[in-house]
Design a protein around this motif. Structure first.
Motif, PDB file in Angstrom:
ATOM      1  N   VAL A 121       0.846  -1.194   0.000  1.00  0.00           N
ATOM      2  CA  VAL A 121       0.000   0.000   0.000  1.00  0.00           C
ATOM      3  C   VAL A 121       0.881   1.242   0.000  1.00  0.00           C
ATOM      4  N   VAL A 122       0.729   2.074  -1.024  1.00  0.00           N
ATOM      5  CA  VAL A 122       1.478   3.324  -1.130  1.00  0.00           C
ATOM      6  C   VAL A 122       0.489   4.455  -1.379  1.00  0.00           C
ATOM      7  N   ALA A 123       0.916   5.668  -1.085  1.00  0.00           N
ATOM      8  CA  ALA A 123       0.038   6.834  -1.222  1.00  0.00           C
ATOM      9  C   ALA A 123       0.777   7.954  -1.928  1.00  0.00           C
ATOM     10  N   ILE A 124       0.016   8.775  -2.662  1.00  0.00           N
ATOM     11  CA  ILE A 124       0.583   9.919  -3.375  1.00  0.00           C
ATOM     12  C   ILE A 124      -0.160  11.178  -2.976  1.00  0.00           C
ATOM     13  N   MET A 181       1.629  -3.382  -6.225  1.00  0.00           N
ATOM     14  CA  MET A 181       1.375  -2.182  -5.435  1.00  0.00           C
ATOM     15  C   MET A 181      -0.064  -1.724  -5.641  1.00  0.00           C
ATOM     16  N   VAL A 182      -0.607  -1.027  -4.651  1.00  0.00           N
ATOM     17  CA  VAL A 182      -1.888  -0.337  -4.797  1.00  0.00           C
ATOM     18  C   VAL A 182      -1.675   1.095  -4.319  1.00  0.00           C
ATOM     19  N   LEU A 183      -1.989   2.053  -5.187  1.00  0.00           N
ATOM     20  CA  LEU A 183      -1.727   3.468  -4.935  1.00  0.00           C
ATOM     21  C   LEU A 183      -3.000   4.154  -4.461  1.00  0.00           C
ATOM     22  N   ALA A 214       0.591  -1.455 -11.562  1.00  0.00           N
ATOM     23  CA  ALA A 214       0.083  -1.258 -10.202  1.00  0.00           C
ATOM     24  C   ALA A 214      -1.426  -1.028 -10.237  1.00  0.00           C
ATOM     25  N   ASP A 215      -2.063  -1.264  -9.109  1.00  0.00           N
ATOM     26  CA  ASP A 215      -3.481  -0.941  -8.936  1.00  0.00           C
ATOM     27  C   ASP A 215      -3.593   0.415  -8.244  1.00  0.00           C
ATOM     28  N   PHE A 216      -4.808   0.981  -8.258  1.00  0.00           N
ATOM     29  CA  PHE A 216      -5.017   2.255  -7.577  1.00  0.00           C
ATOM     30  C   PHE A 216      -6.377   2.263  -6.902  1.00  0.00           C
TER      31      PHE A 216
END
Length: 525
Positions: A128-131, A204-206, A226-228
């Motif tokens: 899990v990543v965030a922008i 990854m999921v953004l 990646a997914d979002f």
């Protein structure tokens, strides 16, 4: 490791350290970054380039002090006292090194930190990543204003400082930096986001807010593998998301300009002692399987996007203390920004290493403020610079954050207010409520709007429940000699006659006089 051991570099290289954090960014790594970026000197100077790099990193830990005071802290714990250089010598040395070695050092250190608690960093087997983006104030000099112009002023005058904009991708849970880009505030977040999206990959999921819910950016993220999970916009700028197939959990499959997506409509109810508030959320994601990623789980996951907001608070409030960057020209600003991101990553890595020894510890409960103060102490005391034969993953910094863990995160709410008022003497709201309230959160998955047409646009045609009122409108039109053959707004007609109708478009109503001539536009018969 014994504190009495001599564990620093010899001679003029002795001030080049970062206390216990030197284990994360060792001498060899700094030398490699200098050589790659072309900043390694041909001869050994009184201020070697390696020492200058560590000085810039230490400047992040001691953001409230000048460069001479920071250098004195680097040498305060050394057994052999060294003469402090002048301010001009330090400034010339930093110009000589330039920003490139700091950028290269960040490249070597960036990426998700390894943690023993995978549950806090993964969802459906994905990292899990965030922008998100933020603004940071820079010194108000003529050179900086030319590169970083001030934001447009409001009714109270022009902005106080020039601003730069930064967009970063961070790991949720550990808050380690994966990639970042920054520059003038005149460029928007999406432009910087397109520059760093290549760091994403499959697995990854953004997470991102409404600003990133555009057709182009969604396609760019999907192209990386990646997914979002983004919150969708509303009103005129909303993406057209037609209902293609309903799913058992209340979500539905849709299509965003050719990209298969899943849409979740949810209502969040927050209850506090002050009352109850409701908010509607629409989330879009490329996680299409409701068995793997249930709708309620995705709504809960989206809340983790606030991890990046917390990281920006740590950078701007805890490290910088609300101060502007020191650099008085654009090159120094860029150098200081890469030092800021590098030092933040180093400290985050040191804190996350604790979970490898204690896998049951949630990284979210490790206080960044305590870790920052412990790191400062190790720099002043010149401790833990070189690791012994047995590597201690915890160290003094880890022991400090473990000794005083923060309480488990609670559900709380607080009214949104301006955090940095232009003047403390003339606040917009003198009696503004700035308290934080314990809250109860209830989430309800909403079915798709039955009036949504296949093109994703709400259908405003008359519904069966409105037929009685519609017939009444037709009867009224007949009494004044109006025909039923074009595009008048039935709700407007109803308002003329006091009928409780809203949002009904009667495509077949067109005003005509009894003699067959249409009245002038904007006039009633």
């Amino acid at each position: 490791m014994s504190d009495s051991a001599i564990n620093h570099a010899p001679g003029v290289l002795a001030p080049g350290h970062l206390g216990e954090l030197t284990r994360v960014v060792p001498f060899e790594m700094v030398d490699a970054a200098l050589e790659t970026a072309g900043g390694k000197e041909q001869r050994v100077r009184r201020l070697p380039s390696r020492v200058v790099v560590y000085l810039l990193l230490a400047g992040v830990l001691f953001a409230d002090q000048g460069w001479k005071q920071i250098f004195s802290r680097l040498v305060s714990g050394l057994p052999t006292p060294l003469k402090n250089p002048t301010a001009s010598s330090l400034s010339q040395a930093m110009r000589r090194v330039g920003p490139a070695p700091l950028r290269e050092l960040f490249t070597l250190l960036k990426g998700p930190a390894v943690t023993g608690n995978r549950q806090v960093t993964r969802f459906a087997g994905r990292l899990v990543v965030a922008i998100d983006g933020t603004q940071i104030a820079v010194a108000d000099t003529e050179a900086n204003r030319a590169r970083y112009p001030k934001p447009r002023g409001g009714p109270n005058g022009e902005a106080g400082y020039p601003m730069l904009r930064m967009v970063a991708i961070l790991t949720a849970g550990t808050r380690s930096v994966i990639e970042a880009a920054f520059g003038t505030d005149a460029v928007g977040e999406l432009s910087y986001a397109h520059q760093i999206v290549s760091c994403l990959h499959s697995g990854m999921v953004l997470l991102g807010d409404r600003n990133f819910a555009t057709y182009a950016f969604c396609r760019d993220v999907a192209d990386t593998g990646a997914d979002f999970l983004f919150r969708a916009k509303s009103a005129a700028t909303a993406m057209k998301l037609p209902v293609l197939r309903l799913l058992p959990d209340g979500s539905y499959l849709s299509n965003a300009a050719g990209l298969p997506v899943r849409v979740i409509d949810a209502e969040l109810t927050v209850t506090t002692e002050k009352g109850t508030t409701h908010a509607d959320y629409r989330l879009i994601t490329t996680l299409l399987d409701p068995r793997q990623a249930p709708a309620l789980g995705l709504v809960t996951l989206y809340h983790e996007r606030w991890q990046i907001e917390t990281a920006y608070c740590e950078l701007k409030a805890l490290i910088l203390g609300g101060r502007v960057l020191r650099g008085r020209h654009p090159g120094a600003v860029i150098q200081e920004m890469w030092a800021l991101l590098t030092c933040y990553q180093v400290l985050r890595t040191a804190m996350t290493d604790v979970t490898l020894r204690h896998p049951g510890v949630d990284p979210d409960r490790l206080s960044f403020g305590i870790g920052l103060r412990a790191a400062r102490d190790q720099v002043i005391q010149t401790r833990g610079i070189l690791a012994g034969t047995v590597i201690d993953l915890v160290g003094r910094i880890g022991a400090a954050v473990l000794a005083e863990p923060m309480p488990a995160r609670r559900i709380r709410t607080r009214p949104r207010v301006i955090k940095r008022a232009i003047s403390k003497y003339r606040a917009k709201e003198r009696n503004a409520d700035r308290r934080t309230y314990p809250a109860t959160l209830t989430t309800k998955i909403l079915p798709p709007d039955p009036a949504l047409k296949p093109n994703g646009i709400a259908d405003n045609r008359v519904r069966p429940a409105d037929q009685n009122v519609f017939q009444a409108i037709k009867a009224l039109c007949a009494t004044v000699g109006w025909n039923t053959s074009s595009q008048a707004d039935a709700s407007q007609i109803a308002s003329w006659h006091g009928l409780p109708v809203t949002g009904i478009t009667a495509a077949e109503l067109r005003p005509r006089r009894a003699g067959g001539h249409a009245p002038r536009r904007g006039r009633r018969s």
